[in-house]
Design a protein around this motif. Structure first.
Motif, PDB file in Angstrom:
ATOM      1  N   LEU A  20      -8.889  17.390  -4.306  1.00  0.00           N
ATOM      2  CA  LEU A  20      -8.100  16.317  -4.627  1.00  0.00           C
ATOM      3  C   LEU A  20      -8.688  15.073  -4.550  1.00  0.00           C
ATOM      4  N   PHE A  21      -8.421  14.511  -3.122  1.00  0.00           N
ATOM      5  CA  PHE A  21      -8.916  13.584  -2.843  1.00  0.00           C
ATOM      6  C   PHE A  21      -9.972  13.758  -2.896  1.00  0.00           C
ATOM      7  N   ILE A  22     -11.240  13.900  -2.598  1.00  0.00           N
ATOM      8  CA  ILE A  22     -12.454  13.540  -3.206  1.00  0.00           C
ATOM      9  C   ILE A  22     -12.781  13.808  -4.469  1.00  0.00           C
ATOM     10  N   ASP A  23     -12.249  14.477  -5.296  1.00  0.00           N
ATOM     11  CA  ASP A  23     -11.944  13.568  -6.974  1.00  0.00           C
ATOM     12  C   ASP A  23     -11.796  12.725  -7.104  1.00  0.00           C
ATOM     13  N   ILE A  24      -9.988  12.125  -6.538  1.00  0.00           N
ATOM     14  CA  ILE A  24      -9.720  11.002  -7.577  1.00  0.00           C
ATOM     15  C   ILE A  24     -11.213   9.776  -6.501  1.00  0.00           C
TER      16      ILE A  24
ATOM     17  N   ILE B 207      -7.240   2.291  -6.734  1.00  0.00           N
ATOM     18  CA  ILE B 207      -6.966   3.517  -6.154  1.00  0.00           C
ATOM     19  C   ILE B 207      -8.336   3.509  -5.291  1.00  0.00           C
ATOM     20  N   ASN B 208      -7.825   3.518  -3.566  1.00  0.00           N
ATOM     21  CA  ASN B 208      -8.270   3.986  -2.707  1.00  0.00           C
ATOM     22  C   ASN B 208      -8.561   5.100  -2.159  1.00  0.00           C
TER      23      ASN B 208
ATOM     24  N   ASN C  50       0.307  -0.963   0.403  1.00  0.00           N
ATOM     25  CA  ASN C  50       0.020  -0.088   0.115  1.00  0.00           C
ATOM     26  C   ASN C  50       1.044   1.593   0.144  1.00  0.00           C
ATOM     27  N   VAL C  51       0.599   2.697  -0.489  1.00  0.00           N
ATOM     28  CA  VAL C  51       0.774   3.507  -0.929  1.00  0.00           C
ATOM     29  C   VAL C  51      -0.301   4.440  -0.434  1.00  0.00           C
ATOM     30  N   LEU C  52       1.512   5.631  -0.452  1.00  0.00           N
ATOM     31  CA  LEU C  52       0.034   7.503  -0.619  1.00  0.00           C
ATOM     32  C   LEU C  52       1.389   8.016  -1.826  1.00  0.00           C
ATOM     33  N   ILE C  53       0.442   8.796  -2.538  1.00  0.00           N
ATOM     34  CA  ILE C  53       0.787   9.615  -3.846  1.00  0.00           C
ATOM     35  C   ILE C  53       1.439  10.799  -3.047  1.00  0.00           C
ATOM     36  N   GLU C  54       2.604  11.461  -2.516  1.00  0.00           N
ATOM     37  CA  GLU C  54       2.647  12.611  -1.984  1.00  0.00           C
ATOM     38  C   GLU C  54       2.966  13.400  -2.922  1.00  0.00           C
ATOM     39  N   VAL C  55       1.950  14.664  -2.455  1.00  0.00           N
ATOM     40  CA  VAL C  55       1.444  15.978  -3.258  1.00  0.00           C
ATOM     41  C   VAL C  55       1.858  17.328  -3.207  1.00  0.00           C
ATOM     42  N   ASN C  56       2.773  17.542  -4.850  1.00  0.00           N
ATOM     43  CA  ASN C  56       2.997  19.232  -4.515  1.00  0.00           C
ATOM     44  C   ASN C  56       2.419  20.000  -4.376  1.00  0.00           C
ATOM     45  N   ILE C  57       1.703  20.192  -3.583  1.00  0.00           N
ATOM     46  CA  ILE C  57       0.773  21.441  -4.387  1.00  0.00           C
ATOM     47  C   ILE C  57       1.119  22.145  -4.732  1.00  0.00           C
TER      48      ILE C  57
ATOM     49  N   TYR D  51      -2.719  12.352 -12.198  1.00  0.00           N
ATOM     50  CA  TYR D  51      -3.607  11.882 -12.564  1.00  0.00           C
ATOM     51  C   TYR D  51      -3.090  10.802 -13.505  1.00  0.00           C
ATOM     52  N   GLU D  52      -1.940  11.167 -14.260  1.00  0.00           N
ATOM     53  CA  GLU D  52      -0.887  10.555 -15.305  1.00  0.00           C
ATOM     54  C   GLU D  52      -0.509   9.491 -14.200  1.00  0.00           C
ATOM     55  N   LEU D  53       0.196   9.866 -13.157  1.00  0.00           N
ATOM     56  CA  LEU D  53       0.530   8.886 -12.318  1.00  0.00           C
ATOM     57  C   LEU D  53      -0.330   7.689 -11.755  1.00  0.00           C
ATOM     58  N   LEU D  54      -1.451   8.423 -10.929  1.00  0.00           N
ATOM     59  CA  LEU D  54      -2.514   6.751 -11.570  1.00  0.00           C
ATOM     60  C   LEU D  54      -3.308   6.263 -12.034  1.00  0.00           C
ATOM     61  N   TYR D  55      -3.053   6.608 -13.516  1.00  0.00           N
ATOM     62  CA  TYR D  55      -3.579   6.258 -14.489  1.00  0.00           C
ATOM     63  C   TYR D  55      -2.574   4.721 -14.682  1.00  0.00           C
ATOM     64  N   GLU D  56      -1.689   5.196 -14.049  1.00  0.00           N
ATOM     65  CA  GLU D  56      -0.653   4.084 -14.173  1.00  0.00           C
ATOM     66  C   GLU D  56      -0.961   3.545 -14.032  1.00  0.00           C
ATOM     67  N   VAL D  57      -0.883   3.589 -12.210  1.00  0.00           N
ATOM     68  CA  VAL D  57      -0.508   2.601 -11.076  1.00  0.00           C
ATOM     69  C   VAL D  57      -1.547   1.717 -11.374  1.00  0.00           C
ATOM     70  N   LYS D  58      -2.750   2.469 -11.736  1.00  0.00           N
ATOM     71  CA  LYS D  58      -4.798   1.336 -12.163  1.00  0.00           C
ATOM     72  C   LYS D  58      -4.007  -0.119 -12.768  1.00  0.00           C
ATOM     73  N   SER D  59      -2.794  -0.207 -13.732  1.00  0.00           N
ATOM     74  CA  SER D  59      -2.620  -1.598 -14.074  1.00  0.00           C
ATOM     75  C   SER D  59      -1.366  -2.458 -13.781  1.00  0.00           C
ATOM     76  N   MET D  60      -0.763  -1.683 -13.055  1.00  0.00           N
ATOM     77  CA  MET D  60       0.543  -2.479 -11.561  1.00  0.00           C
ATOM     78  C   MET D  60      -0.497  -2.780 -11.130  1.00  0.00           C
ATOM     79  N   ASP D  61       0.277  -4.699 -10.129  1.00  0.00           N
ATOM     80  CA  ASP D  61      -0.517  -5.957 -10.193  1.00  0.00           C
ATOM     81  C   ASP D  61      -0.049  -5.381  -8.256  1.00  0.00           C
TER      82      ASP D  61
END
Ligand SMILES: *Cc1c(COP(=O)(O)O)cnc(C)c1O
Length: 241
Positions: free
Chosen positions: A195-199, A207-208, A133-140, A155-165
């Motif tokens: 951002l949290f709510i949007d994601i 991604i949860n 499990n990980v969190l994404i560190e954001v440079n707001i 968002y690009e990072l999140l879309y990539e992680v979607k397909s990582m096992d």
């Protein structure tokens, strides 16, 4: 256990104990002020540079979550920490070539900031047959000196992680710009919450949005008022490093 400790360590334990009481009380007070359940906010003790004896004393007092920053320091402390009732997170900047050393030893890596790092974590986890499990560190605020990922690339990072096992994103982490003005700080925390709510609303695979990790010694009150559910506190518990 206390008998075996030096006077200096005993003093450090006492200071931490007093500070913890106060901080737990203030977290509760802030939560109530924000109309939130105090139990919904987790306290992570940021333990870099803190001796194991002091950390273990805090664990015996009920601390059930600690965070370490440096791989080397974490590994050198690991065997001396009483982690049977306490989780350990990695919260510092993580180099790809050190990922293998901490996989399986920490329950969450809070500082993922690139696709490459996420890939490495997924690869190392799958080699051990586990999912990390990980969190994404954001440079707001798009600060040049900060290690998080910019909102533009998030968002690009999140879309990539979607397909990582073997990696799962369970939230976001923020280290805000150094800033004394409460209003400005709150605006950063507010943006993170949006951002949290949007994601969350996008319901992506892998991604949860469960953990919003923001708020440190000087700004945890503001963070809680804006919706943080995990504050990472170091110097306010253990004293100045
Ligand atoms: C050190 C550290 C903290 C705690 O900082 P304090 O200001 O001492 O409370 C929180 N988060 C991260 C990532 C840290 O490195």
């Amino acid at each position: 256990m206390m008998e075996k400790l030096s006077n200096e360590l005993i003093l450090k334990c006492k200071i931490a104990e007093e500070n913890l009481k106060r901080i737990n009380y203030e977290i509760e007070e802030c939560a109530i002020k924000a109309g939130r359940n105090p139990k919904s906010i987790q306290l992570l003790a940021a333990t870099k540079t803190v001796p194991c004896e002091v950390i273990n004393h805090c664990i015996s007092l009920g601390i059930n979550l600690i965070g370490e920053n440096r791989v080397q320091e974490f590994l050198s402390k690991y065997d001396n920490l009483n982690l049977s009732n306490c989780e350990c997170h990695f919260i510092g900047n993580l180099q790809r070539n050190k990922v293998k050393k901490i996989i399986g030893k920490v329950s969450l890596i809070q500082s993922v900031n690139s696709i490459e790092l996420a890939k490495e974590i997924s690869k190392a986890s799958s080699q051990q047959g586990i999912k990390t499990n990980v969190l994404i560190e954001v440079n707001i605020a798009n600060e040049k000196s900060k290690s998080g990922i910019s909102v533009n690339n998030l968002y690009e990072l999140l879309y990539e992680v979607k397909s990582m096992d073997s990696i799962s994103v369970i939230g976001l982490m923020l280290i805000p710009p150094i800033c004394e003005e409460s209003k400005i700080l709150r605006s950063y925390f507010y943006k993170m919450m949006q951002l949290f709510i949007d994601i969350k609303s996008k319901k992506l695979d892998n991604i949860n949005m469960e953990i919003l990790s923001m708020g440190m010694s000087l700004d945890y009150r503001e963070a809680i008022l804006e919706g943080s559910n995990m504050v990472r506190i170091g110097s306010a518990i253990f004293g100045i490093r």
